[in-house]
Design a protein around this motif. Structure first.
Motif, PDB file in Angstrom:
ATOM      1  N   TYR A  21       0.803  -1.209  -0.076  1.00 57.12           N
ATOM      2  CA  TYR A  21       0.095  -0.231  -0.095  1.00 57.12           C
ATOM      3  C   TYR A  21       0.937   1.103   0.228  1.00 57.12           C
ATOM      4  O   TYR A  21       1.770   1.325   0.010  1.00 57.12           O
ATOM      5  CB  TYR A  21      -0.846   0.168   0.986  1.00 57.12           C
ATOM      6  N   GLY A  22      -0.223   2.267  -0.620  1.00 53.82           N
ATOM      7  CA  GLY A  22       0.928   3.548   0.022  1.00 53.82           C
ATOM      8  C   GLY A  22       0.942   4.681   1.367  1.00 53.82           C
ATOM      9  O   GLY A  22       1.697   5.176   1.260  1.00 53.82           O
ATOM     10  N   THR A  23       0.390   3.832   2.163  1.00 55.44           N
ATOM     11  CA  THR A  23       0.896   4.229   3.587  1.00 55.44           C
ATOM     12  C   THR A  23       0.914   3.576   4.829  1.00 55.44           C
ATOM     13  O   THR A  23       0.253   1.953   4.503  1.00 55.44           O
ATOM     14  CB  THR A  23       0.170   5.610   3.813  1.00 55.44           C
ATOM     15  N   ALA A  24       2.090   3.617   5.411  1.00 53.16           N
ATOM     16  CA  ALA A  24       0.846   2.504   6.196  1.00 53.16           C
ATOM     17  C   ALA A  24       0.598   2.898   7.552  1.00 53.16           C
ATOM     18  O   ALA A  24       0.168   1.691   8.035  1.00 53.16           O
ATOM     19  CB  ALA A  24       2.981   2.607   8.003  1.00 53.16           C
ATOM     20  N   ARG A  25      -0.778   3.637   7.089  1.00 55.01           N
ATOM     21  CA  ARG A  25      -2.053   3.680   7.698  1.00 55.01           C
ATOM     22  C   ARG A  25      -2.301   2.403   7.787  1.00 55.01           C
ATOM     23  O   ARG A  25      -3.734   1.365   7.695  1.00 55.01           O
ATOM     24  CB  ARG A  25      -3.150   3.922   7.785  1.00 55.01           C
ATOM     25  N   GLY A  60      13.059  -5.707  11.147  1.00 53.16           N
ATOM     26  CA  GLY A  60      13.046  -4.270  10.572  1.00 53.16           C
ATOM     27  C   GLY A  60      11.559  -5.215   9.944  1.00 53.16           C
ATOM     28  O   GLY A  60      11.478  -5.977   8.832  1.00 53.16           O
ATOM     29  N   ALA A  61      10.665  -3.972   9.815  1.00 49.55           N
ATOM     30  CA  ALA A  61       9.568  -4.851   9.564  1.00 49.55           C
ATOM     31  C   ALA A  61       8.702  -3.065   8.407  1.00 49.55           C
ATOM     32  O   ALA A  61       9.017  -2.569   8.570  1.00 49.55           O
ATOM     33  CB  ALA A  61       8.034  -4.380  10.715  1.00 49.55           C
ATOM     34  N   ASP A  62       8.639  -4.081   6.992  1.00 49.80           N
ATOM     35  CA  ASP A  62       7.602  -2.947   6.025  1.00 49.80           C
ATOM     36  C   ASP A  62       6.845  -2.855   6.498  1.00 49.80           C
ATOM     37  O   ASP A  62       5.425  -3.542   5.897  1.00 49.80           O
ATOM     38  CB  ASP A  62       8.104  -3.415   5.081  1.00 49.80           C
ATOM     39  N   LEU A  63       5.742  -1.398   7.152  1.00 52.75           N
ATOM     40  CA  LEU A  63       5.101  -1.689   7.357  1.00 52.75           C
ATOM     41  C   LEU A  63       3.506  -1.351   6.423  1.00 52.75           C
ATOM     42  O   LEU A  63       2.545  -0.930   6.603  1.00 52.75           O
ATOM     43  CB  LEU A  63       4.499  -0.356   8.575  1.00 52.75           C
ATOM     44  N   ALA A  95      -4.073  -1.083  -3.388  1.00 54.22           N
ATOM     45  CA  ALA A  95      -2.851  -1.025  -3.745  1.00 54.22           C
ATOM     46  C   ALA A  95      -1.941   0.017  -4.686  1.00 54.22           C
ATOM     47  O   ALA A  95      -2.655  -0.159  -5.291  1.00 54.22           O
ATOM     48  CB  ALA A  95      -2.564  -3.294  -3.450  1.00 54.22           C
ATOM     49  N   GLU A  96      -0.466  -0.139  -3.863  1.00 48.82           N
ATOM     50  CA  GLU A  96       0.383   0.398  -5.173  1.00 48.82           C
ATOM     51  C   GLU A  96       1.165  -0.932  -5.551  1.00 48.82           C
ATOM     52  O   GLU A  96       1.251  -0.924  -7.279  1.00 48.82           O
ATOM     53  CB  GLU A  96       1.668   0.959  -4.513  1.00 48.82           C
TER      54      GLU A  96
END
Length: 243
Positions: A21-25, A60-63, A95-96
């Motif tokens: 997605y484009g944002t961690a939200r 490390g997480a990719d949110l 989704a991006e």
């Protein structure tokens, strides 16, 4: 329906979906999607997971990127989910980037949450020599072994990065730190064996895992990719391999 149900057969098909997605939200969808997935017809087993930044399990997480591993009773159930589920509709809408692969189980050992998500016998052989293979490894790490486990991760991650026959790999997890997995794509079954048994650092880590009992539960599964759609980090790692 819970995250694992009974009634699976050798005709099961699995799928793996990687969504950016484009944002961690977008992490809120981890909560929103669970009730929908529980009510999805034909979904025999599933895990909705976060992803790491490296090629293997990592801290490390990719949110912005999330993954779904699923086992379906019939391929028609997967088709219906992709066509009409509000989850897949949002993937298309928001989704991006997304990447989806259908998987025929070859072999599976171990458990996930106390069940075998891929009970055999499996109807699909390993496939033609030289054909691509997908591998899923996951583990519940004992709290007393977390430090040792994560100290070993960077060496394995660097080793994976130098495997030319590893087409792609991503670390995923359903619970921070202690429940981790890796999904990887390989040029053929021989490449998987060479990495698993012929690489010194990886072999040493596996020996320590067994001797020191790092895991309270683990699963190893191998699949034959059947069909793929979308991109993963800008390209399809299986492009040209399934023709």
């Amino acid at each position: 329906m819970t995250e694992a149900t009974t009634g699976m057969t050798s005709e099961n098909i699995a799928s793996f979906h990687l969504i950016r997605y484009g944002t961690a939200r977008a992490m809120r969808y981890m909560a929103f999607d669970r009730p929908v997935l529980r009510a999805t017809a034909g979904l025999a087993f599933w895990r909705l997971m976060g992803t790491g930044r490296g090629r293997a399990m990592s801290l490390g997480a990719d949110l912005r990127r999330w993954a779904l591993f699923a086992v379906w009773r019939r391929e028609a159930d997967l088709e219906s989910f992709l066509a009409s589920s509000p989850v897949s509709a949002r993937w298309r809408r928001e989704a991006e980037e997304s990447w989806h692969v259908r998987l025929a189980p070859i072999v599976s050992r171990g458990g996930w949450g106390g069940v075998d998500p891929l009970p055999g016998p499996h109807a699909h052989p390993a496939g033609e020599p030289g054909g691509p293979v997908a591998v899923l490894t996951r583990a519940s790490i004992r709290p007393s072994r977390l430090v040792a486990f994560y100290r070993a991760v960077p060496d394995v991650d660097r080793l994976l990065a130098h495997q030319h026959d590893c087409l792609a790999s991503v670390g995923v997890g359903e619970w921070p730190l202690a429940r981790q997995a890796t999904f990887s794509l390989w040029r053929d079954a021989g490449a998987v064996r060479r990495f698993a048994y012929a690489q010194g650092e990886h072999t040493r880590v596996i020996e320590r895992v067994r001797a020191e009992r790092w895991y309270s539960e683990e699963l190893f599964a191998r699949f034959r990719p059947l069909a793929v759609e979308g991109t993963w980090n800008g390209h399809d790692p299986l492009k040209g391999t399934l023709d």
